[in-house]
Design a protein around this motif. Structure first.
Motif, mmCIF file in Angstrom:
data_model
loop_
_atom_site.group_PDB
_atom_site.id
_atom_site.type_symbol
_atom_site.label_atom_id
_atom_site.label_comp_id
_atom_site.label_asym_id
_atom_site.label_seq_id
_atom_site.Cartn_x
_atom_site.Cartn_y
_atom_site.Cartn_z
ATOM 1 N N TYR A 100 -2.889 8.269 -6.345
ATOM 2 C CA TYR A 100 -3.984 7.381 -6.727
ATOM 3 C C TYR A 100 -4.618 6.728 -5.504
ATOM 4 O O TYR A 100 -3.959 6.497 -4.483
ATOM 5 C CB TYR A 100 -3.478 6.280 -7.675
ATOM 6 N N ASP A 101 -5.902 6.403 -5.646
ATOM 7 C CA ASP A 101 -6.598 5.626 -4.635
ATOM 8 C C ASP A 101 -6.322 4.143 -4.863
ATOM 9 O O ASP A 101 -6.145 3.700 -5.999
ATOM 10 C CB ASP A 101 -8.111 5.870 -4.697
ATOM 11 N N ILE A 102 -6.325 3.392 -3.791
ATOM 12 C CA ILE A 102 -6.195 1.942 -3.904
ATOM 13 C C ILE A 102 -7.598 1.363 -4.002
ATOM 14 O O ILE A 102 -8.401 1.492 -3.074
ATOM 15 C CB ILE A 102 -5.435 1.361 -2.700
ATOM 16 N N SER A 149 -11.801 -4.117 -2.754
ATOM 17 C CA SER A 149 -12.185 -5.258 -3.582
ATOM 18 C C SER A 149 -10.983 -6.175 -3.789
ATOM 19 O O SER A 149 -9.849 -5.717 -3.932
ATOM 20 C CB SER A 149 -12.699 -4.780 -4.938
ATOM 21 N N ALA A 150 -11.255 -7.487 -3.783
ATOM 22 C CA ALA A 150 -10.184 -8.467 -3.953
ATOM 23 C C ALA A 150 -10.650 -9.585 -4.866
ATOM 24 O O ALA A 150 -11.835 -9.919 -4.913
ATOM 25 C CB ALA A 150 -9.759 -9.031 -2.595
ATOM 26 N N ALA A 151 -9.714 -10.159 -5.607
ATOM 27 C CA ALA A 151 -9.997 -11.296 -6.477
ATOM 28 C C ALA A 151 -8.797 -12.222 -6.457
ATOM 29 O O ALA A 151 -7.652 -11.777 -6.331
ATOM 30 C CB ALA A 151 -10.286 -10.835 -7.894
ATOM 31 N N THR A 152 -9.071 -13.523 -6.560
ATOM 32 C CA THR A 152 -8.019 -14.530 -6.507
ATOM 33 C C THR A 152 -8.016 -15.350 -7.784
ATOM 34 O O THR A 152 -9.071 -15.744 -8.264
ATOM 35 C CB THR A 152 -8.237 -15.479 -5.311
ATOM 36 N N SER A 153 -6.826 -15.595 -8.332
ATOM 37 C CA SER A 153 -6.732 -16.410 -9.542
ATOM 38 C C SER A 153 -5.306 -16.903 -9.726
ATOM 39 O O SER A 153 -4.346 -16.220 -9.327
ATOM 40 C CB SER A 153 -7.164 -15.616 -10.772
ATOM 41 N N GLY A 154 -5.182 -18.050 -10.350
ATOM 42 C CA GLY A 154 -3.867 -18.557 -10.717
ATOM 43 C C GLY A 154 -3.206 -17.746 -11.809
ATOM 44 O O GLY A 154 -2.017 -17.927 -12.079
ATOM 45 N N LEU A 199 -1.559 -4.758 -6.310
ATOM 46 C CA LEU A 199 -2.432 -3.877 -5.528
ATOM 47 C C LEU A 199 -2.333 -2.463 -6.069
ATOM 48 O O LEU A 199 -1.261 -2.016 -6.479
ATOM 49 C CB LEU A 199 -2.028 -3.913 -4.046
ATOM 50 N N GLY A 200 -3.452 -1.746 -6.076
ATOM 51 C CA GLY A 200 -3.420 -0.363 -6.513
ATOM 52 C C GLY A 200 -4.731 0.087 -7.110
ATOM 53 O O GLY A 200 -5.806 -0.434 -6.794
ATOM 54 N N ASP A 201 -4.641 1.050 -8.015
ATOM 55 C CA ASP A 201 -5.803 1.628 -8.668
ATOM 56 C C ASP A 201 -6.049 0.877 -9.979
ATOM 57 O O ASP A 201 -5.420 1.164 -10.993
ATOM 58 C CB ASP A 201 -5.572 3.115 -8.931
ATOM 59 N N PHE A 202 -6.965 -0.079 -9.928
ATOM 60 C CA PHE A 202 -7.212 -0.905 -11.111
ATOM 61 C C PHE A 202 -7.974 -0.165 -12.204
ATOM 62 O O PHE A 202 -8.092 -0.684 -13.320
ATOM 63 C CB PHE A 202 -7.931 -2.191 -10.709
ATOM 64 N N SER A 203 -8.481 1.026 -11.909
ATOM 65 C CA SER A 203 -9.118 1.813 -12.971
ATOM 66 C C SER A 203 -8.085 2.311 -13.972
ATOM 67 O O SER A 203 -8.446 2.789 -15.056
ATOM 68 C CB SER A 203 -9.883 2.996 -12.376
ATOM 69 N N LEU A 204 -6.805 2.205 -13.638
ATOM 70 C CA LEU A 204 -5.745 2.601 -14.565
ATOM 71 C C LEU A 204 -5.538 1.569 -15.671
ATOM 72 O O LEU A 204 -4.852 1.834 -16.643
ATOM 73 C CB LEU A 204 -4.430 2.796 -13.799
ATOM 74 N N ILE A 205 -6.112 0.379 -15.493
ATOM 75 C CA ILE A 205 -6.057 -0.642 -16.544
ATOM 76 C C ILE A 205 -7.355 -0.547 -17.347
ATOM 77 O O ILE A 205 -8.416 -0.929 -16.871
ATOM 78 C CB ILE A 205 -5.901 -2.055 -15.959
ATOM 79 N N LYS A 206 -7.272 -0.010 -18.538
ATOM 80 C CA LYS A 206 -8.434 0.127 -19.407
ATOM 81 C C LYS A 206 -8.438 -1.028 -20.403
ATOM 82 O O LYS A 206 -7.414 -1.305 -21.031
ATOM 83 C CB LYS A 206 -8.388 1.459 -20.164
ATOM 84 N N ALA A 222 0.827 -1.208 0.000
ATOM 85 C CA ALA A 222 0.000 0.000 0.000
ATOM 86 C C ALA A 222 0.861 1.257 0.000
ATOM 87 O O ALA A 222 0.551 2.249 -0.674
ATOM 88 C CB ALA A 222 -0.933 -0.008 1.209
ATOM 89 N N GLU A 223 1.950 1.230 0.757
ATOM 90 C CA GLU A 223 2.840 2.392 0.816
ATOM 91 C C GLU A 223 3.570 2.621 -0.504
ATOM 92 O O GLU A 223 3.940 3.749 -0.830
ATOM 93 C CB GLU A 223 3.858 2.193 1.940
#
Length: 303
Positions: free
Chosen positions: A166-168, A210-215, A232-239, A159-160
């Motif tokens: 950006y928001d996490i 929000s969290a998601a788990t996957s191989g 971890l981070g701001d997933f809105s940055l992935i378009k 997180a640090e």
């Protein structure tokens, strides 16, 4: 009337179902704050918004600032999945063309979901099990955080490491890390430190995000082991989105996947689904990746 060996365009409402099912296997789709925009290709102009309000006295000259727009071009890639089955299955498809979907949707839509994570996170082709040329994976661009023996402290360090610009919004966990988190106990009471991690490891939230788990997070199909434990981070940055209609095709003749087995000779038919993705990572420093020390690159953690 028997089904012809031709392409079938999936209606948009059906294509949307396929895209939503991809969320079962793609952490990127699950953690993206908005639905992907189907059938659209995009280039993104990144507006950094660096202005600050200025305090001016009466009659004092006002100043301005210069804003540079940075273009980020969506990276396209085409995905194909082909499944061979006994030709006896085609008898169930003669009544309606949409019956094809009931047989290919579960398995092939899951593959479409997995490939999104593999390409964006790792720049990797899961079918060929090979690195993709010309793709810069997020695992190498994100802020690098070396994992330690203290998994709770690692989450804080992650997180640090994310830029405070950006928001996490989310965390994508490998199954191994989710299992490790589930085992952490409070010493004084023996209660689980992260009770939100269920026994099936399908985490919905973690520490309020929000969290998601996957191989796909660590890239289960990649050798040697990537050592990646989490993003971890701001997933809105992935378009991301699909830039072409999803096509499903039934193939009755020939050797469509070039494996030396003619379909007719082996009493088989092939079901093939194709789509074209586009994605862009607007700012990699808005995301951090946790890796075991021997796989962490030299990118420094920091803002």
């Amino acid at each position: 009337m028997a089904l012809e060996s031709s392409k079938v365009l999936l209606p948009k409402e059906v294509a949307t179902v396929v895209t939503k099912r991809a969320k079962d296997t793609s952490t990127i789709a699950a953690l993206s704050p908005s639905e992907p925009q189907l059938f659209i290709d995009k280039d993104y102009m990144v507006f950094t918004g660096s202005s600050e309000a200025e305090v001016v006295a009466e009659g004092e000259q006002k100043t301005s600032y210069e804003e540079a727009l940075t273009p980020v071009v969506g990276k396209r890639f085409k995905v194909v999945t082909t499944t061979r089955v006994s030709d006896e299955l085609t008898f169930a498809d003669d009544d309606a063309k949409l019956q094809i979907i009931s047989h290919i949707q579960d398995d092939q839509a899951a593959a479409l979901g997995r490939v999104l994570d593999y390409v964006v996170y790792h720049g990797f082709d899961p079918k060929k099990k090979a690195t993709l040329a010309g793709f810069e994976p997020l695992s190498g661009q994100a802020v690098q955080v070396p994992a330690t023996d203290d998994i709770v402290a690692d989450l804080d360090t992650l997180a640090e490491a994310v830029s405070d610009e950006y928001d996490i919004t989310g965390i994508a966990l490998s199954k191994k890390m989710a299992a490790e988190l589930r085992k952490v106990r409070v010493p004084s009471t023996g209660q689980r430190f992260y009770p939100e991690v269920p026994i099936n490891l399908q985490v919905g939230t973690l520490d309020g995000i929000s969290a998601a788990t996957s191989g796909t997070v660590n890239g289960r199909l990649i050798t040697p082991d990537t050592g990646i434990k989490a993003f971890l981070g701001d997933f809105s940055l992935i378009k991301w989105g699909m830039v072409r209609d999803i096509w499903s095709e039934i193939i009755r003749y020939g050797d469509p996947d070039q494996i030396g087995k003619d379909l007719k000779a082996y009493n088989q038919v092939a079901y093939r689904t194709e789509a074209i993705y586009s994605y862009a990572i607007l700012d990699p420093k808005g995301l951090a990746v946790l890796k075991t020390p021997d796989t962490t690159t030299t990118t420094k953690a920091g803002k």
